[in-house]
Design an enzyme around this catalytic site. Sequence first.
Site, PDB file in Angstrom:
ATOM      1  CG  HIS A 156      -1.901   1.105   1.251  1.00  0.00           C
ATOM      2  ND1 HIS A 156      -3.181   0.984   0.752  1.00  0.00           N
ATOM      3  CD2 HIS A 156      -1.804   2.378   1.699  1.00  0.00           C
ATOM      4  CE1 HIS A 156      -3.817   2.121   0.898  1.00  0.00           C
ATOM      5  NE2 HIS A 156      -3.012   2.989   1.472  1.00  0.00           N
ATOM      6  CD  GLU A 157       1.639   3.427   3.692  1.00  0.00           C
ATOM      7  OE1 GLU A 157       1.832   4.523   3.130  1.00  0.00           O
ATOM      8  OE2 GLU A 157       0.613   3.179   4.347  1.00  0.00           O
ATOM      9  CG  HIS A 207       0.245   6.193  -0.870  1.00  0.00           C
ATOM     10  ND1 HIS A 207      -0.841   6.686  -1.551  1.00  0.00           N
ATOM     11  CD2 HIS A 207      -0.253   5.543   0.217  1.00  0.00           C
ATOM     12  CE1 HIS A 207      -1.951   6.350  -0.901  1.00  0.00           C
ATOM     13  NE2 HIS A 207      -1.622   5.650   0.166  1.00  0.00           N
TER      14      HIS A 207
END
EC number: 3.4.24.-
Length: 441
Positions: free
Chosen positions: A96-97, A100
């Site tokens: 997820h990170e 980004h």
Amino acid sequence: MLLNISSSPISHRIPHFLSDFNNPTSNFPPKSKTHLPKSNLSTLSNHSLYGTKNRAFYKNKRNPYNRTQALGRFDFGSLESVLEASAVLTAIIVVHETGHFLAASLQGIRVSKFAIGFGPILAKFNSNNVEYSLRAFPLGGFVGFPDNDPDSDIPVDDINLLKNRPILDRVIVVSAGIVANVIFAYAIIFTQVVSVGLPVQESFPGVLVPDVKSFSAASRDGLLPGDVILAVDGTELSNSGSDSVSKVVDVVKRNPEHNVLLRIERGKESFEIRITPDKSFDGTGKIGVQLSPNVRFGKVRPKNIPETFSFAGREFFGLSYNVLDSLKQTFLNFSQTASKVAGPVAIIAVGAEVARSNADGLYQFAALLNLNLAVINLLPLPALDGGTLALILLEAVRGGRKLPLEVEQGIMSSGIMLVLFLGLFLIVKDTLNLDFIKEML
């Protein structure tokens, strides 16, 4: 990281989770840095056939895809299974990170931090002006931007600061974590299809009796665990699953202290027995058994490449539908589901149970966590990616005029505080519900 126990896959049934509680920083509230905070909200629900008294649930431990998990009671089991579940959860947070991070870096947007976990820093290193860190509690993460860092020597009007980028660029960065989890979920399902195949369920006529309570009416009158009830009082039971279970339950309840005729299949034999249900405190009949649909599970593997994509696609959309339906039911019946909300301790506990049962179940566990994390983070709430997207959308509606910085920070900080307190509350609650903790108290 929060979770709510509720939904199940199409082809088989294991717990579902909505996940990702990412604390943006240990320096709270975040007034010196811009972060993309998330909240790991999840729903985990058990769709095994539970019942009260004589309407019991299927608890066949040999079947790894039909798990029974008592709500409000968790067990970690072996250290190995706990580590496996923790590794899955951590990998999902990293993905997820990373979404980004890559979305920002590939657009030339300045990034100052990439952290896995929250709280005190355990280890860190710097590369290309980015601090990479591992923190004490590896149940969340964040990507930090130097936009409002007073210690930064970057000019405030630098075009490569996230806040100075066009709306579309910022939308891409904020939504990239969600997209990464969706892609990862599909990749996991595809890997499962190719490597071990998908579990499939085949239904047979009758109702299975997984367990018979000692000294009960069923035990007294000759019913044994593993028996299959083919007919009750002359009514044949089809392979319609829960409907057949309901028919048996209804007949038993209506006939306290009266004979009920059951046609039983035991191995290759078929015969009839008469059972006299005991009378329960509410006046209904009970015989002291667990009942479940008469189903068997196997695995199917694709024969060619087109079939591989077909299997993976059907499973992916099936799981996605269940995640969305679970979230809908959570909001529509919140008064009933609020007590089932659980946190990271419960996620690890249930994941460990899946790992202990069969490592293949970790594929589904990981896919569901990814999809739940993606869906939850789309919600337009402070501390979620959806909340940040909502503020960007509001800016677009206002013709490119941003809300005052103090207002934005106030909204996000209040949301993060709420999620933090709720997360801590659930960690304590889930810990107190662990079996070994209950035994100590």
